[in-house]
Design a protein around this motif. Sequence first.
Motif, mmCIF file in Angstrom:
data_model
loop_
_atom_site.group_PDB
_atom_site.id
_atom_site.type_symbol
_atom_site.label_atom_id
_atom_site.label_comp_id
_atom_site.label_asym_id
_atom_site.label_seq_id
_atom_site.Cartn_x
_atom_site.Cartn_y
_atom_site.Cartn_z
ATOM 1 N N VAL A 329 -63.838 -13.187 -25.491
ATOM 2 C CA VAL A 329 -63.371 -12.127 -24.591
ATOM 3 C C VAL A 329 -61.894 -12.330 -24.271
ATOM 4 O O VAL A 329 -61.465 -13.401 -23.850
ATOM 5 C CB VAL A 329 -64.205 -12.112 -23.297
ATOM 6 N N MET A 330 -61.107 -11.283 -24.514
ATOM 7 C CA MET A 330 -59.656 -11.269 -24.294
ATOM 8 C C MET A 330 -58.934 -12.344 -25.108
ATOM 9 O O MET A 330 -57.781 -12.663 -24.840
ATOM 10 C CB MET A 330 -59.316 -11.428 -22.810
ATOM 11 N N GLY A 331 -59.604 -12.886 -26.101
ATOM 12 C CA GLY A 331 -58.959 -13.874 -26.957
ATOM 13 C C GLY A 331 -58.915 -15.271 -26.372
ATOM 14 O O GLY A 331 -58.392 -16.189 -27.003
ATOM 15 N N TYR A 332 -59.486 -15.459 -25.188
ATOM 16 C CA TYR A 332 -59.512 -16.792 -24.578
ATOM 17 C C TYR A 332 -60.681 -17.607 -25.133
ATOM 18 O O TYR A 332 -61.748 -17.053 -25.413
ATOM 19 C CB TYR A 332 -59.667 -16.700 -23.057
ATOM 20 N N LEU A 386 -66.000 -9.433 -36.074
ATOM 21 C CA LEU A 386 -66.802 -10.471 -35.418
ATOM 22 C C LEU A 386 -66.394 -11.868 -35.846
ATOM 23 O O LEU A 386 -67.144 -12.822 -35.707
ATOM 24 C CB LEU A 386 -68.292 -10.239 -35.732
ATOM 25 N N LYS A 387 -65.147 -11.975 -36.351
ATOM 26 C CA LYS A 387 -64.643 -13.273 -36.784
ATOM 27 C C LYS A 387 -63.297 -13.556 -36.120
ATOM 28 O O LYS A 387 -62.239 -13.415 -36.718
ATOM 29 C CB LYS A 387 -64.537 -13.334 -38.312
ATOM 30 N N GLU A 388 -63.336 -13.917 -34.859
ATOM 31 C CA GLU A 388 -62.173 -14.344 -34.073
ATOM 32 C C GLU A 388 -61.040 -13.321 -34.050
ATOM 33 O O GLU A 388 -59.873 -13.660 -34.199
ATOM 34 C CB GLU A 388 -61.654 -15.696 -34.585
ATOM 35 N N THR A 389 -61.410 -12.077 -33.845
ATOM 36 C CA THR A 389 -60.412 -11.023 -33.683
ATOM 37 C C THR A 389 -60.490 -10.363 -32.313
ATOM 38 O O THR A 389 -59.574 -9.629 -31.923
ATOM 39 C CB THR A 389 -60.599 -9.928 -34.752
ATOM 40 N N SER A 390 -61.588 -10.608 -31.606
ATOM 41 C CA SER A 390 -61.831 -9.988 -30.294
ATOM 42 C C SER A 390 -61.876 -8.463 -30.364
ATOM 43 O O SER A 390 -61.529 -7.770 -29.407
ATOM 44 C CB SER A 390 -60.770 -10.433 -29.281
ATOM 45 N N ASP A 392 -64.792 -6.798 -31.366
ATOM 46 C CA ASP A 392 -66.164 -6.297 -31.266
ATOM 47 C C ASP A 392 -67.015 -7.341 -30.547
ATOM 48 O O ASP A 392 -66.522 -8.364 -30.083
ATOM 49 C CB ASP A 392 -66.727 -6.011 -32.666
ATOM 50 N N GLY A 393 -68.312 -7.063 -30.469
ATOM 51 C CA GLY A 393 -69.236 -7.994 -29.828
ATOM 52 C C GLY A 393 -68.972 -8.136 -28.339
ATOM 53 O O GLY A 393 -68.587 -7.173 -27.657
ATOM 54 N N LEU A 394 -69.160 -9.341 -27.826
ATOM 55 C CA LEU A 394 -68.944 -9.591 -26.401
ATOM 56 C C LEU A 394 -67.530 -9.234 -25.964
ATOM 57 O O LEU A 394 -67.313 -8.780 -24.836
ATOM 58 C CB LEU A 394 -69.211 -11.071 -26.083
ATOM 59 N N ALA A 395 -66.569 -9.448 -26.859
ATOM 60 C CA ALA A 395 -65.175 -9.175 -26.518
ATOM 61 C C ALA A 395 -64.956 -7.725 -26.102
ATOM 62 O O ALA A 395 -64.089 -7.425 -25.286
ATOM 63 C CB ALA A 395 -64.272 -9.515 -27.705
ATOM 64 N N GLY A 405 -59.672 -4.583 -17.855
ATOM 65 C CA GLY A 405 -58.814 -3.652 -18.581
ATOM 66 C C GLY A 405 -59.587 -2.986 -19.708
ATOM 67 O O GLY A 405 -60.807 -2.964 -19.718
ATOM 68 N N GLN A 406 -58.897 -2.439 -20.644
ATOM 69 C CA GLN A 406 -59.533 -1.704 -21.729
ATOM 70 C C GLN A 406 -59.641 -2.556 -22.987
ATOM 71 O O GLN A 406 -58.770 -3.363 -23.281
ATOM 72 C CB GLN A 406 -58.725 -0.437 -22.044
ATOM 73 N N PRO A 407 -60.728 -2.376 -23.772
ATOM 74 C CA PRO A 407 -60.859 -3.132 -25.017
ATOM 75 C C PRO A 407 -59.808 -2.716 -26.030
ATOM 76 O O PRO A 407 -59.281 -1.617 -25.973
ATOM 77 C CB PRO A 407 -62.265 -2.779 -25.506
ATOM 78 N N GLY A 408 -59.531 -3.599 -26.967
ATOM 79 C CA GLY A 408 -58.537 -3.336 -27.998
ATOM 80 C C GLY A 408 -57.993 -4.646 -28.509
ATOM 81 O O GLY A 408 -58.441 -5.705 -28.084
ATOM 82 N N PRO A 409 -57.014 -4.610 -29.409
ATOM 83 C CA PRO A 409 -56.435 -5.848 -29.927
ATOM 84 C C PRO A 409 -55.961 -6.740 -28.784
ATOM 85 O O PRO A 409 -55.163 -6.331 -27.945
ATOM 86 C CB PRO A 409 -55.260 -5.362 -30.785
ATOM 87 N N MET A 410 -56.468 -7.969 -28.740
ATOM 88 C CA MET A 410 -56.233 -8.820 -27.591
ATOM 89 C C MET A 410 -54.788 -9.285 -27.459
ATOM 90 O O MET A 410 -54.378 -9.773 -26.429
ATOM 91 C CB MET A 410 -57.154 -10.043 -27.645
#
Length: 425
Positions: A329-332, A386-390, A392-395, A405-410
């Motif tokens: 989530v959020m790339g963290y 679903l491979k460390e891009t944030s 999709d999925g839980l992100a 905030g809004q989903p999108g490229p982290m």
Amino acid sequence: MQTIKELLKIGPGPSSSHTFGPMRAAQDMLQSAPKADAFEIVLYGSLALTGKGHLTDAILKKTLKGKKVSIEFDWKTPQEHPNTMTIKAINSDGTSLMRTYVSIGGGKIMIDGQMPESAKDIYPHTTLDDIQAYCKKNYLRLDEYVTQVEGREIDAYILKIYKAMINSVKKGLSKTGRLPGKLKLDRVAYALFESAQSCDNEADKDALLLQSYAYAASEQNASGGTVVTAPTMGSCGVLPSLVYHYAIDKEMPRKTILNALKVAGLIGNLIQENATISGAKAGCQAEVGAACAMAAAFCASCDRMSNEQIECAAEIGLEHHLGLTCDPVMGYVMIPCIERNAVASTRAVDAARLAKYLRNVKKNRVSFDMVVRTMNLTGKKLPMELKETSLDGLAVVVMEDGKYGQPGPMMHQGADNEDDEGDDN
């Protein structure tokens, strides 16, 4: 297959591929272009999409401190490997040097398509089937095999890794408050540890202690502190939690633990050799799944199980993480990473226990090597999102409530480049 020194390494979190690897890339460029006063860096793929949350830009600026640094995030230009970056070093006279680096996982880097000299192959075997056959013929335990290949100098290195793992748990347990970043997560390792002390049920107490240790090392990593790649920093809580548990709670002889760490390193090495340990390449099955396999083998080795039982433990640990996605989530390296480490630590214990008795009643139809190949195949079929891009999925789902905030490229979400672990680095 390379030395396990290239697998188990000590460095700054929160990510071996996105923090530690880029740091080593910047260090290499500094050595290659010592007179350069400016650096232009382009991060591609996963490094671009989750680089902010993984503090990629922060570690690059820190490593190149005192230099003029510009960093571009390019997640649109296709690359053969999702963790690709270029660094251009510019001298005051206008001359320049450019190199392409690939952070392949666990802090390892490729430089212009080549592995560094320290990463040369030293193992004569590359599958566990072949290693098992060799050990059976020569009456060796798996840890003895590692020592035979690596030499006695591996003992001093493993001791260093052991101490760093213990320290990562101790430091994590000693801190309370909030983790850095926009998720505003509280540290809970110490609270879990305290809760374990009041458990009347011994089984619950042991499990909660172990999970508190996994939380401790993972929170240490999430805050940018020093941890051990085991095999990555995103999975740095699993094996260290068991090392701490066996050393402190079980009072296991240190020699036994060090030998078991050799076996864990061997298992991680085989996974990296025949598949990958990169979440950007194969999802979290390659990180926490690999860590669970290593930890299960560690437990089985500590309990003096046979080579076959150790293999069975590692196979169970990895097999039941197949298909696990990487969707921070959020790339963290926090949600779901920290809790996932805690769950895998107890699953490793269960895997070793099951292997101990399972191998007494039946022969495995599925070998460790088969599961490693399956993990690699599964990873290739997982969607990029679903491979460390944030992406999709839980992100995405966690972001949908609007809390953060809004989903999108982290990379657009950014990260607070806070470093409360300066004494570690």
